[in-house]
Design a protein around this motif. Structure first.
Motif, PDB file in Angstrom:
ATOM      1  N   VAL A 103      42.368  34.046   7.838  1.00  0.00           N
ATOM      2  CA  VAL A 103      43.757  34.669   7.241  1.00  0.00           C
ATOM      3  C   VAL A 103      43.354  36.263   7.221  1.00  0.00           C
ATOM      4  N   MET A 104      44.071  36.940   7.990  1.00  0.00           N
ATOM      5  CA  MET A 104      43.856  38.242   7.861  1.00  0.00           C
ATOM      6  C   MET A 104      44.695  38.986   6.733  1.00  0.00           C
ATOM      7  N   TRP A 105      45.868  38.683   6.583  1.00  0.00           N
ATOM      8  CA  TRP A 105      46.518  39.381   5.440  1.00  0.00           C
ATOM      9  C   TRP A 105      47.371  38.273   4.633  1.00  0.00           C
ATOM     10  N   LEU A 188      47.445  34.706  17.384  1.00  0.00           N
ATOM     11  CA  LEU A 188      48.080  35.071  16.405  1.00  0.00           C
ATOM     12  C   LEU A 188      48.976  34.164  15.458  1.00  0.00           C
ATOM     13  N   HIS A 189      48.880  33.801  14.388  1.00  0.00           N
ATOM     14  CA  HIS A 189      49.484  32.836  13.576  1.00  0.00           C
ATOM     15  C   HIS A 189      50.125  33.246  12.350  1.00  0.00           C
ATOM     16  N   LEU A 190      51.622  33.015  12.301  1.00  0.00           N
ATOM     17  CA  LEU A 190      52.131  33.880  11.266  1.00  0.00           C
ATOM     18  C   LEU A 190      53.080  32.597  10.595  1.00  0.00           C
ATOM     19  N   ARG A 191      53.268  32.668   9.044  1.00  0.00           N
ATOM     20  CA  ARG A 191      53.980  32.004   8.491  1.00  0.00           C
ATOM     21  C   ARG A 191      55.051  32.433   7.887  1.00  0.00           C
ATOM     22  N   ILE A 192      56.057  32.624   8.425  1.00  0.00           N
ATOM     23  CA  ILE A 192      57.341  33.657   8.056  1.00  0.00           C
ATOM     24  C   ILE A 192      58.576  32.726   7.771  1.00  0.00           C
ATOM     25  N   GLY A 282      47.624  35.177  10.085  1.00  0.00           N
ATOM     26  CA  GLY A 282      46.206  34.772  10.288  1.00  0.00           C
ATOM     27  C   GLY A 282      45.787  34.737  11.813  1.00  0.00           C
ATOM     28  N   LEU A 283      44.837  34.254  12.235  1.00  0.00           N
ATOM     29  CA  LEU A 283      44.403  34.160  13.719  1.00  0.00           C
ATOM     30  C   LEU A 283      43.656  33.045  13.895  1.00  0.00           C
ATOM     31  N   CYS A 284      43.867  32.130  14.896  1.00  0.00           N
ATOM     32  CA  CYS A 284      43.467  30.879  15.080  1.00  0.00           C
ATOM     33  C   CYS A 284      42.951  30.699  16.802  1.00  0.00           C
TER      34      CYS A 284
END
Lengths: 303, 409
Positions: A103-105, A188-192, A282-284
Motif C-alpha cells: 500500500v503506497m498511500w 497499480l491497484h486503486l480503491r476509489i 497500492g501496487l500488486c
C-alpha cells in the motif's frame, strides 16, 4: 498528438520545492490540515517565467522554527540509518523479496493529506476550484470541487478546465530527493469511488536530462459512480509517455524503479461539481500479466 | 517558384527606387512614387467599380453571423466562399474563422463538416515539387492551418476517415505536417477506442425512464438487482383545469439487499440520502440511496456446522501461507453502513412513494423509522464554500441550504 493543454502539468522543481516547505513547517497552519485547497499556487501569466526566489526569502528563520526543522531532519537521518540497516526500502530482505502487494498511500489521518498537492487551472487564470479533505469517518481522501472550462481572457490561453491531485515527491533528510522503487510490482491497484467521470492517472519518474523533465506517463481511470467502492487495476505497461501534454511518437516503457509522483487529473470539459474518493493506492504483482509495454516500440518511427 | 519570381521582381523594384532616391535626394516624395510606378509594367489599377460582385475584403466573421445556426447554413457559407473565387483567396482566415464558429453551429463533432473545411484549401498548389521544398516548411501558414483543423477534430474526439486522408494528400502531399498529424491521430484513436468500460448508449438522455434504468444498473453493478418502475412520467388534467405533471420514479434493489435490510436493527432508523451526482459524459443526473449508519457491533453470523455432516458450511483450515502467496492489501476496511436500495426520481417529493413501494418487498420498513437526509446541491461543496468565503474568489456557483431533516412516521 494532444489530449488538451489542461493536462499539461508544469513541473518546475523550484516551485515543487517551495510546495514541500521542507524548511518551513510553521507555514502549515491548522486550517491547511483540515482541507487542502487549490489556491496554494499563485496565478502565473502564460509565457512568464516562474518567480525564482532565493530560499532565504521564503524561509522562516525564527529560532523556534529552526530548532524544530533541525530536530525533524536529524530524526529523519536516524530513521534513514535504521531503515538502511533493516533492509532495502526499510523492509526486511525476505519481505522485500516476497511481498506481492503493498500500500503506497492511504488516507487515515490529516498527516496523510499533507503528502499531496492540489492544483487547478486557477494558476493559469481559470475558474475551477478543487479541494482535498478527509472523507467518510476520516478514513478516506475526498478530492472534490467544481470544474469550469471557461478559458481565461488573457488573449493567449485558448482552453482551460482542469483539476489535479498530485503526491509530493518523497524527500529525505535535509531535502534530499528520494524516489519509490516499484520494480517488484507490475500493476497499480486503486480503491476509489467516483461520480462517473473519467480521470487520468499520471506517473512521473525520475529523469536525468533536462529534456525529460516534462515527461509524464498517463493512463485513463474510468469511474463507475454510485455508492459502492471500485477496485481498479491498471498494469504499469499500459502507461504511455507524453511530454507537455502531447503524446510522443517515440514511446518508452515506464521504468518502475524510480518513481517520484503520482497524480490524478480531471479535464473532461463537463462543467460542474466532481468528486473522487480514494481509499488507498497500492501496487500488486499480477502474475497473469506478462505484457511489457502495450504500445509499439518503433526503432524508426514511420511517420 | 512563382513566389520566388515575385520576390526577385519586388527586390529589383526596391533597389531601383532606392537608387533613384540616392540620385535625387532633395526631391519630394511624390515624384519618387511616380517613378516607382513607371517601373511597373502593368498599368495602375482603376478604382473599383460598383458592381454586384463584392470585391472588398470583408471579415469572414460576418459570413457566420447568420440568424439560422445549423449544419446547412454552415455548409452554405463554405460553399459560398468556394464558389466566389477560383484562387480561394483568404482561405486560411476563412478556415480559422470557421473553426471558431463550429461549436456555435453545433457541428463541432461532424466529420463531414471537417472534410468540407479541408476541402476549402486549393488543391495541388501546396504540394512540394522537389526535395528542397519538402525539406523546408513548404507553405507553413497553410500547413499550420490544416494542423489546426485536425487538432480541433482530435480535441472533440472526431476520428478522421479516408476522405480526410485523400484531401490532405491532394492538398499538401504525403510528406507534410498535416499528414503526420493525421497518422498520429489514426495511431492513437483506435487504441483507446474501447478503454472505457462504461459506454453510454447514444440518445439515452431523451427518455428519463430508460436513462434512470441505465444509470441504476450501472451504479448497482449487480446482475441480480431488479429494477422497479414506480411511476412513469405523465401529465394529468385536474378538475380545475390545471395540468399536473408526474415525473418518473425508478428504483433498484437486489435480493442481497433485501436480506440485508431484513437483518437491520429495528432500534435504529434507516436513512434516505441524496441527491448524489452521477455524470454521463456531460449530463449530470441525481440518485438517492436508502442506507443505514454503520453499526458499532457487527453481528457475527453463526453458521450451524452440523447442518450438513458431509458438506461442512465452512472450513477452518490452517494452511501455511507464505508471504509470496498473500495477495491481499494490508488496509483497514472503511466503516460504512450498508446500502439497501437506490432510486432515481424526478422530484424529491416522490421519495415517500418510493419507500411505500419498497414496503411491499421489505415489510421491515413499516417498523423502523425512516429518516430523510436530503441536501440541495452537493453536500461537500456547500461546506467548502463556507470555509473559503474570505478568499477573493467569487463563489456564486452554489447556494447553500441547510440540511432538511424530516421524520416520517
Amino acid at each position: 498528438m494532444m489530449f488538451s493543454h489542461e493536462i499539461m502539468q508544469r513541473f518546475n522543481f523550484s516551485l515543487t520545492y517551495k510546495q514541500v516547505k521542507a524548511f518551513s513547517p510553521l507555514l502549515c497552519s491548522s486550517f491547511h490540515l483540515s482541507a487542502i485547497y487549490s489556491q496554494s499556487r499563485n496565478y502565473r501569466r502564460p509565457g512568464s517565467s516562474p518567480e525564482r526566489l532565493p530560499f532565504w526569502k521564503y524561509t522562516n528563520f525564527s529560532l523556534k522554527n529552526t530548532t524544530e526543522t533541525l530536530k525533524k531532519n536529524v530524526n529523519l537521518v536516524f530513521k534513514e540509518i535504521q531503515d538502511h540497516l533493516r533492509g532495502p526500502g526499510g523492509k526486511p530482505l525476505l519481505e522485500n523479496l516476497l511481498e506481492q502487494t503493498t500500500v503506497m498511500w492511504e488516507f487515515r489521518s490529516p498527516e496523510d493529506l499533507q503528502k499531496w498537492t492540489v492544483s487547478s487551472d486557477m494558476e493559469i487564470g481559470g475558474k475551477s476550484q478543487a479541494f482535498l479533505k478527509l472523507g467518510t469517518n476520516n478514513q478516506t481522501a475526498l478530492f472534490y470541487g467544481v470544474l469550469n472550462s471557461e478559458a481565461p481572457r488573457d488573449g493567449e490561453t485558448t482552453s482551460s478546465g482542469y483539476c489535479t491531485l498530485r503526491s509530493k515527491p518523497p524527500k529525505g533528510a535535509f531535502g534530499r530527493k528520494l524516489n519509490y522503487d516499484w520494480s517488484n510490482f507490475n500493476t497499480l491497484h486503486l480503491r476509489i469511488r467516483g461520480d462517473g467521470r473519467p480521470w487520468m492517472v499520471n506517473i512521473q519518474s525520475e529523469t536525468y536530462f533536462t529534456l525529460q523533465w516534462d515527461d509524464l506517463y498517463h493512463y485513463f481511470l474510468y469511474t463507475r459512480g454510485g455508492p459502492y467502492w471500485q477496485d481498479i487495476k491498471i498494469p504499469l505497461s499500459k502507461f504511455f509517455m507524453s511530454s507537455r501534454g502531447r503524446v510522443q511518437d517515440g514511446q518508452y516503457a515506464l521504468w518502475p524503479d524510480k518513481i517520484t509522483t503520482i497524480g490524478f487529473t480531471i479535464a473532461d470539459r463537463a462543467d460542474g461539481p466532481f468528486q473522487l474518493e480514494i481509499d488507498f493506492i497500492g501496487l500488486c504483482n499480477d502474475k497473469a500479466h506478462t505484457e511489457e509495454f502495450a504500445y509499439e516500440l518503433y526503432k524508426n518511427i514511420p511517420l | 517558384m512563382r513566389t520566388l519570381r515575385w520576390l526577385v521582381s519586388a527586390q529589383n523594384l526596391c533597389a531601383s527606387a532606392r537608387w533613384l532616391s540616392w540620385a535625387e535626394p532633395c526631391k519630394s516624395h511624390k515624384p519618387l512614387v511616380s517613378l516607382a510606378r513607371m517601373a511597373h509594367t502593368s498599368s495602375t489599377p482603376a478604382p473599383p467599380k460598383d458592381s454586384n460582385t463584392p470585391k472588398a475584403v470583408t471579415p469572414f466573421e460576418e459570413h457566420f453571423s447568420t440568424q439560422q445556426k445549423d449544419k446547412a447554413s454552415f455548409v452554405q457559407v463554405l460553399d459560398l466562399f468556394c464558389g466566389r473565387d477560383v484562387r480561394r483567396r483568404g482561405h486560411v482566415e476563412m478556415i480559422e474563422a470557421a473553426l471558431k464558429w463550429m461549436p456555435e453551429f453545433g457541428v463541432e463533432k461532424d466529420l463531414e463538416v471537417y472534410n468540407k473545411i479541408l476541402d476549402v484549401f486549393p488543391k495541388e498548389v501546396f504540394v512540394p515539387k522537389n526535395f528542397i521544398q519538402s525539406m523546408f516548411n513548404h507553405y507553413p501558414r497553410q500547413q499550420e492551418c490544416a494542423v489546426k483543423v485536425l487538432d480541433q477534430m482530435e480535441s472533440y474526439g472526431v476520428c478522421p476517415d479516408v476522405n480526410t486522408c485523400f484531401l490532405i494528400t491532394q492538398t499538401f502531399g504525403k510528406l507534410s505536417h498535416p499528414m503526420k498529424k493525421y497518422r498520429r491521430i489514426m495511431y492513437w484513436f483506435p487504441r483507446f477506442k474501447y478503454t472505457n468500460p462504461y459506454l453510454i448508449p447514444a440518445g439515452i438522455e431523451a427518455d428519463p425512464v430508460s436513462l434512470s434504468k441505465y444509470c441504476l444498473e450501472r451504479i448497482a453493478d449487480d446482475r441480480d438487482a431488479r429494477i422497479t418502475v414506480y411511476q412513469l412520467p405523465s401529465t394529468e388534467q385536474c378538475d380545475d383545469g390545471t395540468i399536473k405533471e408526474h415525473t418518473h420514479l425508478v428504483g433498484i434493489q437486489s435480493q442481497d439487499q433485501i436480506a440485508l435490510l431484513e437483518e437491520h436493527d429495528r432500534n435504529y432508523p434507516v436513512l434516505v440520502e441524496g441527491p448524489f451526482n452521477l455524470w454521463l459524459k456531460k449530463t449530470c443526473v441525481n440518485y438517492y440511496i436508502l442506507r443505514a449508519e454503520p453499526s458499532a457491533k457487527k453481528k457475527e453470523k453463526i453458521l450451524d456446522p452440523e447442518r450438513s455432516l458431509y458438506y461442512p458450511i465452512y472450513l477452518d483450515l490452517d494452511l501455511e501461507r507464505d508471504l509470496g502467496e498473500d495477495h491481499t492489501f494490508d488496509v483497514d476496511e472503511v466503516d460504512e453502513g450498508p446500502v439497501y436500495a437506490m432510486c432515481m426520481a424526478g422530484d424529491e417529493k416522490l421519495l415517500a412513494k418510493w419507500i411505500q413501494g419498497l414496503q411491499e418487498t421489505n415489510p421491515i420498513l413499516g417498523e423502523v423509522p425512516v429518516l430523510f437526509r436530503l441536501t440541495s446541491g452537493p453536500q461537500e461543496l456547500s461546506l467548502s464554500v463556507k470555509q473559503t468565503d474570505s478568499s477573493p474568489q467569487d463563489s456564486d456557483e452554489e447556494t447553500t441550504q441547510g440540511e432538511r431533516l424530516r421524520m416520517e412516521r
